[in-house]
Design a protein around this motif. Structure first.
Motif, mmCIF file in Angstrom:
data_model
loop_
_atom_site.group_PDB
_atom_site.id
_atom_site.type_symbol
_atom_site.label_atom_id
_atom_site.label_comp_id
_atom_site.label_asym_id
_atom_site.label_seq_id
_atom_site.Cartn_x
_atom_site.Cartn_y
_atom_site.Cartn_z
ATOM 1 N N THR A 1 0.991 -0.913 -0.479
ATOM 2 C CA THR A 1 0.195 -0.189 -0.612
ATOM 3 C C THR A 1 1.107 1.177 -0.084
ATOM 4 O O THR A 1 1.984 1.347 0.619
ATOM 5 C CB THR A 1 -0.879 0.349 1.000
ATOM 6 O OG1 THR A 1 -0.094 -0.036 2.804
ATOM 7 C CG2 THR A 1 -1.773 -1.079 1.082
ATOM 8 N N ALA A 2 0.117 2.420 -0.724
ATOM 9 C CA ALA A 2 1.504 3.386 -0.465
ATOM 10 C C ALA A 2 0.983 4.277 0.839
ATOM 11 O O ALA A 2 0.243 3.850 1.315
ATOM 12 C CB ALA A 2 0.259 4.686 -1.954
ATOM 13 N N LYS B 1 6.867 3.014 -7.566
ATOM 14 C CA LYS B 1 5.872 3.342 -7.616
ATOM 15 C C LYS B 1 5.305 2.401 -6.756
ATOM 16 O O LYS B 1 6.077 1.317 -6.434
ATOM 17 C CB LYS B 1 5.204 3.365 -8.799
ATOM 18 C CG LYS B 1 5.142 3.890 -9.808
ATOM 19 C CD LYS B 1 4.068 4.914 -10.522
ATOM 20 C CE LYS B 1 4.309 6.075 -11.512
ATOM 21 N NZ LYS B 1 3.799 6.986 -10.874
ATOM 22 N N ILE B 2 4.935 3.125 -5.490
ATOM 23 C CA ILE B 2 3.730 1.719 -4.621
ATOM 24 C C ILE B 2 2.587 2.430 -4.650
ATOM 25 O O ILE B 2 1.585 2.647 -4.334
ATOM 26 C CB ILE B 2 4.351 1.580 -3.418
ATOM 27 C CG1 ILE B 2 6.125 1.378 -3.734
ATOM 28 C CG2 ILE B 2 3.111 1.285 -2.323
ATOM 29 C CD1 ILE B 2 5.988 1.487 -2.085
ATOM 30 N N ASN C 1 1.581 5.061 -6.542
ATOM 31 C CA ASN C 1 2.519 6.146 -5.638
ATOM 32 C C ASN C 1 3.795 6.222 -5.844
ATOM 33 O O ASN C 1 4.386 6.153 -5.118
ATOM 34 C CB ASN C 1 1.709 6.671 -4.743
ATOM 35 C CG ASN C 1 2.142 7.536 -3.491
ATOM 36 O OD1 ASN C 1 1.890 8.596 -4.176
ATOM 37 N ND2 ASN C 1 2.561 7.210 -2.130
ATOM 38 N N THR D 1 7.743 7.035 -4.877
ATOM 39 C CA THR D 1 8.025 6.900 -3.610
ATOM 40 C C THR D 1 9.286 6.496 -3.516
ATOM 41 O O THR D 1 9.636 6.116 -4.765
ATOM 42 C CB THR D 1 7.293 5.399 -2.936
ATOM 43 O OG1 THR D 1 6.009 5.273 -2.904
ATOM 44 C CG2 THR D 1 7.922 4.942 -1.961
ATOM 45 N N TRP E 1 3.676 1.407 7.118
ATOM 46 C CA TRP E 1 4.119 2.628 6.993
ATOM 47 C C TRP E 1 4.423 3.298 8.537
ATOM 48 O O TRP E 1 3.579 3.235 9.581
ATOM 49 C CB TRP E 1 3.686 3.601 6.034
ATOM 50 C CG TRP E 1 3.127 3.053 4.559
ATOM 51 C CD1 TRP E 1 2.627 2.486 4.192
ATOM 52 C CD2 TRP E 1 4.048 4.067 3.811
ATOM 53 N NE1 TRP E 1 3.394 2.604 2.997
ATOM 54 C CE2 TRP E 1 3.814 3.019 2.528
ATOM 55 C CE3 TRP E 1 5.134 4.523 4.410
ATOM 56 C CZ2 TRP E 1 5.232 3.414 2.107
ATOM 57 C CZ3 TRP E 1 6.452 4.768 3.597
ATOM 58 C CH2 TRP E 1 6.140 4.654 2.162
ATOM 59 N N ASP F 1 8.248 8.640 1.877
ATOM 60 C CA ASP F 1 7.392 9.319 1.070
ATOM 61 C C ASP F 1 6.822 10.540 2.039
ATOM 62 O O ASP F 1 7.144 10.686 2.942
ATOM 63 C CB ASP F 1 6.365 8.420 0.489
ATOM 64 C CG ASP F 1 5.185 9.265 -0.337
ATOM 65 O OD1 ASP F 1 5.643 9.691 -0.858
ATOM 66 O OD2 ASP F 1 4.269 8.624 -0.985
#
Length: 177
Positions: free
Chosen positions: A14-15, A56-57, A60, A62, A140, A176
């Protein structure tokens, strides 16, 4: 017999969380899809010992950092220095899959040149398994702390910031915001 345990790091699925909603004119952004970024010279300076990769995650943008010891984000070209004296908070999200985080650190350091060509003062925020926020594996971590108190203010003027250094003994970290 000797057994070796290997870990395959796949990265987050996940972002990073959406950053706090702030007035864009009150934000100085080094890297974000949410705010306009300032000019920088390098996301991995020639004097650091780490690598950075754009990934890209979940769609998004990153940064993936593979650490030696530290990563130097350089904006020391005249005209790129930052005046952070009016800033009140620091925000960044990071993710690691390092399985054992006891004794692991993720440190953020602003370097102020004070009108010279090298570090004159600095302020560093240390994150480890016992701080709030803490280094945790597999999720995160949002750092959103006041920049006007504590380690950020130790002998740093914040009027001529030319470098941002991340040091860590984590092998891979995604950042990020």
């Amino acid at each position: 017999r000797t057994y070796t345990i290997s870990y395959i790091f796949a990265g987050p699925s996940t972002a990073a969380p959406v950053p706090p909603n702030r007035n864009a004119s009150d934000v100085i952004s080094i890297f974000s899809n949410s705010y306009k970024n300032v000019n920088i010279d390098a996301f991995s300076a020639v004097w650091d010992d780490s690598d950075v990769e754009d990934v890209k995650i979940a769609g998004n943008d990153t940064k993936k950092i593979t650490f030696g010891n530290f990563l130097g984000i350089d904006f020391s070209t005249p005209g790129n220095h930052l005046n952070l004296s009016g800033m009140t908070r620091f925000h960044m999200d990071f993710f690691t899959e390092t399985p054992a985080v006891i004794g692991k650190v993720f440190n953020s350091k602003f370097v102020d040149f004070g009108g010279t060509a090298a570090e004159k003062s600095a302020g560093e925020l240390n994150i480890n398994d016992g701080t709030n926020p803490a280094v945790v594996s597999g999720q995160w971590i949002s750092i959103d702390v006041p920049i006007t108190i504590g380690p950020w203010t130790n002998n740093i003027t914040r009027t001529d910031v030319a470098q941002f250094v991340i040091s860590s003994n984590l092998k891979e970290v995604y950042v990020d915001n």
